[in-house]
Structures are given as structure tokens and as C-alpha cells.
Design an enzyme around this catalytic site. Structure first.
Site: not given
Ligand code: UT7
Length: 325
Positions: A115, A282, A252
């Protein structure tokens, strides 16, 4: 005394025709439009058609950038293309673009910093131009991330899209001050110890497969805000400038919450941040040049504006590029 600068002569971009909405994704994995919008700001993404390659997208973006810059192909000395999704393991996708543009001289190579690739490529091209090894460069960020996604993993497949953006850089003389048009400072970083937080579980030398993207999202998020705000500060300091001098931050586009948190941390009002993540998701190395093209085409970024580009990605890699338009 004069000082050699790399000026941005033009921009271009290309997005595949197919648009995939969050509702469509909810038919494939257990997710919802509400979750994706609330956690990421993403509303839709473009997906390359079957057989449509990274070089196809890059070629279209490049042709548009050359037309915008009013630069002919035979004026180009170099192409540097940032991608993590090359057409083939080798040769470099940049050489495919070179051939398809009809460029028969100069040199062309890929830069791989995921990225952060476009910011890395800008820094590399700027150094070639300032060292007088080239006068005119085509810098491209192009990706088909849809090809390396695990479409059964809801934590990653909802976050990415395909696309390409390009800029033409031309050398020009300035006086070395912060009022010069062109690239004023670049800063790059990497920390390979963070491999496991964001990587692809395949490759020609390890598994002999292409593999799929794996990510520990929460940890990437936390590092992104810290690393990006610190590299922004370093880059501004190199040019003797401060956050108040920035007309536009072009970050980004990974997640709306990362954009907002980083802008808050550096004290930049949200109205000076270019945001395209809602439409593109992204697109890895393509995200910064796609955002640049959108904001120059609609007249927000104007000649003389101070533009700060920043990115962070797998590796980890991160960096920033400060330019006066
Ligand atoms: O270019 C660099 C590349 N990447 C990034 O910059 C990504 C950086 N990270 C992020 O953008 C965020 O961490 C995410 C968008 C990936 C995730 O958001 P979060 O607020 O950190 O959520 P989380 O991973 O803590 O997940 C919260 C809940 C989980 O369920 P439980 O364990 O609380 O029951 C996940 O299983 O959301 C669940 N979850 C989803 N639910 C619905 C994870 N993905 C999804 C989804 N739809 N697509």
C-alpha cells in the site's frame, strides 16, 4: 544557486467498469452494508473483469496522465510502477506498460511496497530526476487486489478494490526553497518485524502459489495512525513547514477511521483531507494516485497548493511525499 525539482506535470487514473456494492458482498459472506460503512466508510469498490490485468489498468491511467501532462511517450525516460499484484512473477509489469505505450527507450521497473508503493515510487523517481539520470518519469500505482483476496474471509474481502493511477514528473529548476513547485521532501520507512500483521500466504519461492491476503486488522489500524502521523511530521520538518502550511492531505485510502484519526492527530481540519475510500475501498498502491486524480480533476488541488501524500502497508512499509503542485 538553482535546485533541481521533480514537478507534477499531469495525473490520470482508471477504474474497472464493474462496481461491487456492500449489499452484493453480504450475499457472499456474513456481513452487512451497515457494518462495512460504520467500521470502514467503504460503500462500493471496482473489480477488474476476468482477464483484465494490472497492466491493463495501468496503461489506461498512464495514457490519461500523459495526455493531462501534454507529454509524448518518446519524452519519457523512465517508468516506475508500484504494485503488489503484478501480471506475472516476471518481467516487471512496468515493462508491459512500456511496450504497450510504444516506448522504446529509457528504462522501466516495478517497486513493491504494497500500500506504500506509490509513495515509494515517487521517492525513487524523484531521486532519479534530481540526480539527473532522467528528466521525465511516469509513476504508476496499479493493483488487482481482487485476485489475492480470500472471498470467504469477511474480515478482509470487504476492504479492497482494483484500480490504477499515474502521474508524470518532469524536472525543473527551483531556488531550493519551500515555495518551489515540485517534490519538496520524501521520507520512507520499513519494519520487517511486522510481517505477520499483513501478508500474502503464498509466493513463487515459498509455496509456488499466488496465495491470499491475511491481516490482523486491529493491529494494523493501531500502527497506521502512529506511523503515519509521525512520518507526516518528519516530512514537513525536512521542508521547514508545519501542518498549517498543508493545503491538502492525500492519504492512502484504507479506512475512513484511519484517515480521520490521523488528521486529528496531526491537527489538520477534515475539510483539507481528500477522501475517496467510500467509492474505491482500499486499492493499495493505486489509492493515492486515484485520489490525486480525483482532486485535481474536480479543481480542489490547484497549482501552487502544498500537497502531502502518505501511506502505510504490508511489511510494514510507510512513507510520505510532500509536493507543491
Ligand atoms: O493498507 C493497510 C491495510 N489495512 C488496513 O489499513 C486495515 C486496518 N484495520 C481496519 O481497517 C479495521 O481493523 C477493520 C475494518 C479491518 C476491522 O474493524 P475493527 O473495528 O478493528 O473490528 P474487529 O476486527 O475488532 O472486529 C469486530 C467484530 C468481530 O466480531 P466479534 O469478535 O466482536 O464477535 C469480527 O468478527 O466484527 C466482526 N467482523 C465483521 N462483521 C461483519 C469482522 N469483519 C466483519 C465484516 N462484517 N466484514
Amino acid at each position: 544557486m538553482t535546485f533541481r525539482r521533480s514537478q507534477v506535470a499531469g495525473c490520470g487514473s482508471y477504474l474497472p467498469a464493474r462496481v461491487m456494492t456492500n449489499d452484493e458482498l453480504a450475499e457472499i459472506v456474513d456481513t452487512s452494508d451497515e457494518w462495512i460503512v460504520a467500521r470502514t466508510g467503504i460503500e462500493r469498490r471496482h473489480i477488474a473483469a476476468d482477464g483484465e490485468t494490472t497492466s491493463d489498468l495501468a496503461l489506461r491511467a498512464s495514457t490519461a496522465a500523459l495526455a493531462d501532462a501534454d507529454v509524448a511517450v518518446d519524452e519519457l525516460d523512465m517508468i516506475v510502477l508500484a504494485t503488489a499484484t503484478p501480471d506475472e512473477t516476471f518481467p516487471a509489469t512496468a515493462t508491459a506498460v512500456q511496450a504497450r505505450l510504444g516506448m522504446t527507450r529509457g528504462f522501466a521497473f516495478d517497486v513493491h511496497a504494497v500500500c506504500s508503493g506509490f509513495v515509494y515510487a515517487m521517492a525513487v523517481a524523484d531521486n532519479f530526476l534530481r540526480l539527473r539520470q532522467a528528466d521525465t518519469a511516469l509513476v504508476i500505482g496499479a493493483e488487482t487486489f481482487s485476485r489475492i483476496l480470500d472471498w470467504s474471509d469477511r474480515a478482509t474481502c470487504v476492504l479492497f478494490g482494483d484500480g490504477a493511477g499515474a502521474v508524470v514528473l518532469r524536472s525543473a529548476e527551483g531556488d531550493g526553497g519551500a515555495g518551489d513547485r515540485g517534490i519538496l521532501a520524501t521520507r520512507l520507512h520499513a519494519d520487517g518485524r511486522k510481517h505477520d500483521m499483513l501478508y500474502v500466504d503464498g509466493g513463487p519461492s515459498s509455496t509456488r502459489t499466488t496465495g491470499h491476503l491475511r491481516m490482523r486488522g486491529k493491529e494494523v489500524f493501531r500502527h497506521a495512525v502512529v506511523n503515519l502521523s509521525s512520518v507526516v511530521g518528519e516530512t514537513l520538518a525536512d521542508a521547514g513547514l508545519t501542518t498549517d502550511d498543508i493545503d491538502w492531505l492525500v492519504p492512502h485510502q484504507a479506512n475512513r477511521r484511519i484517515l480521520d484519526s490521523t488528521a486529528r492527530k496531526i491537527g489538520l481540519p477534515p475539510e483539507r483531507v481528500i477522501v475517496t475510500v467510500q467509492d474505491h475501498a482500499n486499492t493499495s498502491a493505486a489509492s493515492v494516485p486515484l485520489a490525486l486524480d480525483a482532486a485535481t480533476a474536480d479543481g480542489r488541488i490547484k497549482p501552487g497548493d502544498l500537497v502531502l501524500m502518505e501511506a502505510m502497508g504490508g511489511g510494514f512499509t510507510w512513507g510520505a511525499c510532500l509536493a507543491r503542485w
